[in-house]
Write a protein that holds these residues in place. Structure first.
Motif, PDB file in Angstrom:
ATOM      1  N   ASP A 132      -7.731   1.748   5.788  1.00 51.33           N
ATOM      2  CA  ASP A 132      -6.394   2.361   5.834  1.00 51.33           C
ATOM      3  C   ASP A 132      -5.951   2.796   4.441  1.00 51.33           C
ATOM      4  O   ASP A 132      -5.420   3.911   4.269  1.00 51.33           O
ATOM      5  CB  ASP A 132      -5.391   1.357   6.407  1.00 51.33           C
ATOM      6  CG  ASP A 132      -3.964   1.873   6.353  1.00 51.33           C
ATOM      7  OD1 ASP A 132      -3.649   2.851   7.065  1.00 51.33           O
ATOM      8  OD2 ASP A 132      -3.157   1.307   5.581  1.00 51.33           O
ATOM      9  N   LEU A 133      -6.176   1.954   3.447  1.00 57.19           N
ATOM     10  CA  LEU A 133      -5.828   2.317   2.071  1.00 57.19           C
ATOM     11  C   LEU A 133      -6.578   3.567   1.635  1.00 57.19           C
ATOM     12  O   LEU A 133      -5.970   4.521   1.116  1.00 57.19           O
ATOM     13  CB  LEU A 133      -6.176   1.153   1.129  1.00 57.19           C
ATOM     14  CG  LEU A 133      -6.148   1.465  -0.368  1.00 57.19           C
ATOM     15  CD1 LEU A 133      -4.747   1.824  -0.824  1.00 57.19           C
ATOM     16  CD2 LEU A 133      -6.701   0.295  -1.170  1.00 57.19           C
ATOM     17  N   ALA A 134      -7.881   3.575   1.842  1.00 60.50           N
ATOM     18  CA  ALA A 134      -8.688   4.723   1.427  1.00 60.50           C
ATOM     19  C   ALA A 134      -8.280   5.988   2.169  1.00 60.50           C
ATOM     20  O   ALA A 134      -8.260   7.086   1.586  1.00 60.50           O
ATOM     21  CB  ALA A 134     -10.171   4.429   1.650  1.00 60.50           C
ATOM     22  N   THR A 135      -7.946   5.871   3.443  1.00 62.07           N
ATOM     23  CA  THR A 135      -7.530   7.032   4.236  1.00 62.07           C
ATOM     24  C   THR A 135      -6.238   7.623   3.679  1.00 62.07           C
ATOM     25  O   THR A 135      -6.088   8.847   3.588  1.00 62.07           O
ATOM     26  CB  THR A 135      -7.342   6.631   5.710  1.00 62.07           C
ATOM     27  OG1 THR A 135      -8.587   6.120   6.215  1.00 62.07           O
ATOM     28  CG2 THR A 135      -6.907   7.819   6.544  1.00 62.07           C
ATOM     29  N   ARG A 136      -5.301   6.760   3.299  1.00 60.90           N
ATOM     30  CA  ARG A 136      -4.039   7.250   2.725  1.00 60.90           C
ATOM     31  C   ARG A 136      -4.270   7.909   1.371  1.00 60.90           C
ATOM     32  O   ARG A 136      -3.655   8.943   1.059  1.00 60.90           O
ATOM     33  CB  ARG A 136      -3.056   6.099   2.574  1.00 60.90           C
ATOM     34  CG  ARG A 136      -2.633   5.447   3.889  1.00 60.90           C
ATOM     35  CD  ARG A 136      -1.462   4.519   3.666  1.00 60.90           C
ATOM     36  NE  ARG A 136      -1.234   3.616   4.780  1.00 60.90           N
ATOM     37  CZ  ARG A 136      -0.103   2.936   4.957  1.00 60.90           C
ATOM     38  NH1 ARG A 136       0.876   3.054   4.085  1.00 60.90           N
ATOM     39  NH2 ARG A 136       0.039   2.127   5.985  1.00 60.90           N
ATOM     40  N   VAL A 178       0.826  -1.208   0.000  1.00 66.23           N
ATOM     41  CA  VAL A 178       0.000   0.000   0.000  1.00 66.23           C
ATOM     42  C   VAL A 178       0.862   1.261   0.000  1.00 66.23           C
ATOM     43  O   VAL A 178       0.605   2.213  -0.737  1.00 66.23           O
ATOM     44  CB  VAL A 178      -0.964   0.006   1.203  1.00 66.23           C
ATOM     45  CG1 VAL A 178      -1.631   1.366   1.359  1.00 66.23           C
ATOM     46  CG2 VAL A 178      -2.015  -1.086   1.029  1.00 66.23           C
ATOM     47  N   ALA A 179       1.903   1.290   0.837  1.00 63.55           N
ATOM     48  CA  ALA A 179       2.751   2.485   0.915  1.00 63.55           C
ATOM     49  C   ALA A 179       3.393   2.788  -0.428  1.00 63.55           C
ATOM     50  O   ALA A 179       3.461   3.959  -0.856  1.00 63.55           O
ATOM     51  CB  ALA A 179       3.823   2.287   1.989  1.00 63.55           C
ATOM     52  N   SER A 180       3.873   1.757  -1.110  1.00 64.47           N
ATOM     53  CA  SER A 180       4.482   1.955  -2.421  1.00 64.47           C
ATOM     54  C   SER A 180       3.459   2.456  -3.433  1.00 64.47           C
ATOM     55  O   SER A 180       3.746   3.353  -4.244  1.00 64.47           O
ATOM     56  CB  SER A 180       5.095   0.637  -2.905  1.00 64.47           C
ATOM     57  OG  SER A 180       5.695   0.789  -4.174  1.00 64.47           O
ATOM     58  N   ALA A 181       2.254   1.905  -3.392  1.00 63.74           N
ATOM     59  CA  ALA A 181       1.195   2.323  -4.310  1.00 63.74           C
ATOM     60  C   ALA A 181       0.815   3.780  -4.084  1.00 63.74           C
ATOM     61  O   ALA A 181       0.639   4.552  -5.041  1.00 63.74           O
ATOM     62  CB  ALA A 181      -0.026   1.430  -4.135  1.00 63.74           C
ATOM     63  N   VAL A 182       0.685   4.186  -2.841  1.00 63.06           N
ATOM     64  CA  VAL A 182       0.318   5.564  -2.524  1.00 63.06           C
ATOM     65  C   VAL A 182       1.422   6.520  -2.966  1.00 63.06           C
ATOM     66  O   VAL A 182       1.154   7.608  -3.493  1.00 63.06           O
ATOM     67  CB  VAL A 182       0.024   5.712  -1.020  1.00 63.06           C
ATOM     68  CG1 VAL A 182      -0.180   7.176  -0.638  1.00 63.06           C
ATOM     69  CG2 VAL A 182      -1.203   4.891  -0.637  1.00 63.06           C
ATOM     70  N   PRO A 216      -3.908   8.151 -11.433  1.00 60.29           N
ATOM     71  CA  PRO A 216      -3.427   6.820 -11.021  1.00 60.29           C
ATOM     72  C   PRO A 216      -4.592   5.825 -11.066  1.00 60.29           C
ATOM     73  O   PRO A 216      -5.645   6.082 -10.486  1.00 60.29           O
ATOM     74  CB  PRO A 216      -2.963   7.037  -9.578  1.00 60.29           C
ATOM     75  CG  PRO A 216      -3.031   8.524  -9.335  1.00 60.29           C
ATOM     76  CD  PRO A 216      -4.016   9.070 -10.288  1.00 60.29           C
ATOM     77  N   TRP A 217      -4.391   4.724 -11.765  1.00 60.09           N
ATOM     78  CA  TRP A 217      -5.400   3.657 -11.794  1.00 60.09           C
ATOM     79  C   TRP A 217      -4.710   2.418 -11.249  1.00 60.09           C
ATOM     80  O   TRP A 217      -3.916   1.778 -11.918  1.00 60.09           O
ATOM     81  CB  TRP A 217      -5.908   3.438 -13.207  1.00 60.09           C
ATOM     82  CG  TRP A 217      -7.154   2.600 -13.298  1.00 60.09           C
ATOM     83  CD1 TRP A 217      -7.795   1.944 -12.287  1.00 60.09           C
ATOM     84  CD2 TRP A 217      -7.928   2.348 -14.485  1.00 60.09           C
ATOM     85  NE1 TRP A 217      -8.909   1.288 -12.764  1.00 60.09           N
ATOM     86  CE2 TRP A 217      -9.024   1.517 -14.118  1.00 60.09           C
ATOM     87  CE3 TRP A 217      -7.793   2.723 -15.822  1.00 60.09           C
ATOM     88  CZ2 TRP A 217      -9.964   1.079 -15.036  1.00 60.09           C
ATOM     89  CZ3 TRP A 217      -8.734   2.274 -16.736  1.00 60.09           C
ATOM     90  CH2 TRP A 217      -9.808   1.475 -16.348  1.00 60.09           C
ATOM     91  N   ILE A 218      -5.046   2.056 -10.002  1.00 63.09           N
ATOM     92  CA  ILE A 218      -4.300   1.052  -9.253  1.00 63.09           C
ATOM     93  C   ILE A 218      -5.125  -0.216  -9.055  1.00 63.09           C
ATOM     94  O   ILE A 218      -6.272  -0.150  -8.612  1.00 63.09           O
ATOM     95  CB  ILE A 218      -3.906   1.596  -7.861  1.00 63.09           C
ATOM     96  CG1 ILE A 218      -3.305   3.002  -7.969  1.00 63.09           C
ATOM     97  CG2 ILE A 218      -2.943   0.655  -7.173  1.00 63.09           C
ATOM     98  CD1 ILE A 218      -3.132   3.687  -6.628  1.00 63.09           C
ATOM     99  N   SER A 219      -4.524  -1.357  -9.355  1.00 62.82           N
ATOM    100  CA  SER A 219      -5.127  -2.649  -9.044  1.00 62.82           C
ATOM    101  C   SER A 219      -4.421  -3.264  -7.840  1.00 62.82           C
ATOM    102  O   SER A 219      -3.189  -3.268  -7.788  1.00 62.82           O
ATOM    103  CB  SER A 219      -5.019  -3.609 -10.231  1.00 62.82           C
ATOM    104  OG  SER A 219      -6.049  -3.382 -11.167  1.00 62.82           O
TER     105      SER A 219
END
Length: 336
Positions: free
Chosen positions: A145-149, A104-108, A121-124
């Motif tokens: 947590d993902l949505a909050t970030r 998640v951190a890398s994706a954000v 950004p279009w993330i799978s």
């Protein structure tokens, strides 16, 4: 008052994105206008656009354009496309990336860089638990947590969970998982579009369980549906070269567009590609396909510029393919 006159018995409808507008009650009774001067009607409130694209079209807080479509790409193994964009003289409109649940951190971080470079950004994501466990709430903390970030980022983000699910398990549990996670993500992050990404083929030509009306989550809001559809012209299978190709307009865009319009959901290509042979025999394929997508109401086209998990060379690895993609992207919009 809301009416749903065309609903059949047993069907339901969801009211979403409602805004209540208060009015000030006067302390004294207003004067009655003369009969010849009718009181003006109050226009219905509208959701303001979040911004304007480089082509002048607006886009919503969740990044859905009001007109036009993003043209972009996946690039290598989630590689930084900046050098490629510099060579083209134009930024990607949308950047497709893929992550496991523990990244998640890398994706954000990548999404933040995308937004800084005017890309959507279009993330799978793969999920931390099974479809059933996620649908039953075991992954709620992870999704929140993902949505909050993502909410903290300065712009819209598109998110998909377990794309191309066909054949990976009980599709009804996948649907239940999507229906459970969508309101969590959308309710937490007003800048995040909840997307579903499918293969396309199974929805139109496959088993009934994979058709859009069969697997589509009910009683929840999905912002965008993506399809991973490739031009099969030039693909070699069992020693035989495909010379028929894929008519994306007739075989896919026309039925997908009609379904999406009827269901009030945006649509686009989450992945697409063509072979080296196709680039030689049909040099206008990228430009033509993009325009056909726009003409049918699609909002995004993401090219799969990598050979990861591929059955053919989709990568823009030849000068011919690079030039063709560059010519196609030159006039396409980006975030401002």
């Amino acid at each position: 008052r809301l009416r749903a006159a065309k609903l059949r018995p047993g069907q339901r409808f969801l009211v979403d994105n409602v805004r209540l507008q208060g009015t000030v009650v006067p302390t004294t009774a207003p004067s009655t206008p003369a009969p010849s001067t009718p009181a003006p009607s109050t226009p219905a409130p509208t959701t303001p656009a979040a911004g304007t694209l480089s082509n002048g079209c607006t886009y919503s807080a969740r990044g859905i354009p009001s007109c036009g479509a993003f043209l972009g790409s996946a690039f290598g193994g989630n590689a930084d496309p900046t050098a490629w964009e510099t060579a083209m003289g134009h930024n990607l409109g949308v950047h497709r990336t893929y992550y496991g649940s523990g990244s998640v951190a890398s994706a954000v971080s990548t999404a933040a860089k995308d937004l800084a470079n005017h890309r959507i950004p279009w993330i799978s994501f793969k999920l931390p638990y099974s479809w059933t466990d996620m649908a039953n709430g075991k992954g709620d903390a992870w999704a929140t947590d993902l949505a909050t970030r993502l909410k903290a980022l300065n712009g819209p983000v598109w998110v998909a969970f377990h794309h191309e699910p066909e054949g990976d398990g009980d599709i009804t549990e996948w649907t239940r998982m999507q229906a459970h996670l969508a309101p969590i993500v959308r309710g937490t992050a007003p800048n995040v579009a909840f997307t579903i990404v499918l293969t396309g083929y199974h929805q139109i030509y496959g088993a009934t369980e994979y058709h859009l009306d069969s697997l589509w989550p009910q009683n929840t809001k999905i912002d965008l549906v993506g399809f991973d559809i490739y031009n099969q012209y030039g693909v070699v299978k069992n020693g035989v070269t495909n010379l028929k190709g894929t008519d994306l307009l007739k075989q896919y865009f026309t039925p997908i567009s009609a379904w999406a319009k009827a269901h009030g959901v945006a649509w686009g290509l989450g992945e697409t590609g063509y072979t080296d042979k196709a680039s030689v025999d049909d040099p206008q394929w990228v430009s033509r396909t993009y325009q056909q997508l726009v003409d049918n109401g699609g909002v995004a086209m993401a090219y799969f510029n990598t050979n990861l998990n591929s059955i053919a060379n989709w990568e823009l690895s030849t000068s011919v393919k690079k030039d063709q993609f560059t010519a196609a992207i030159k006039s396409t919009p980006t975030l401002r």
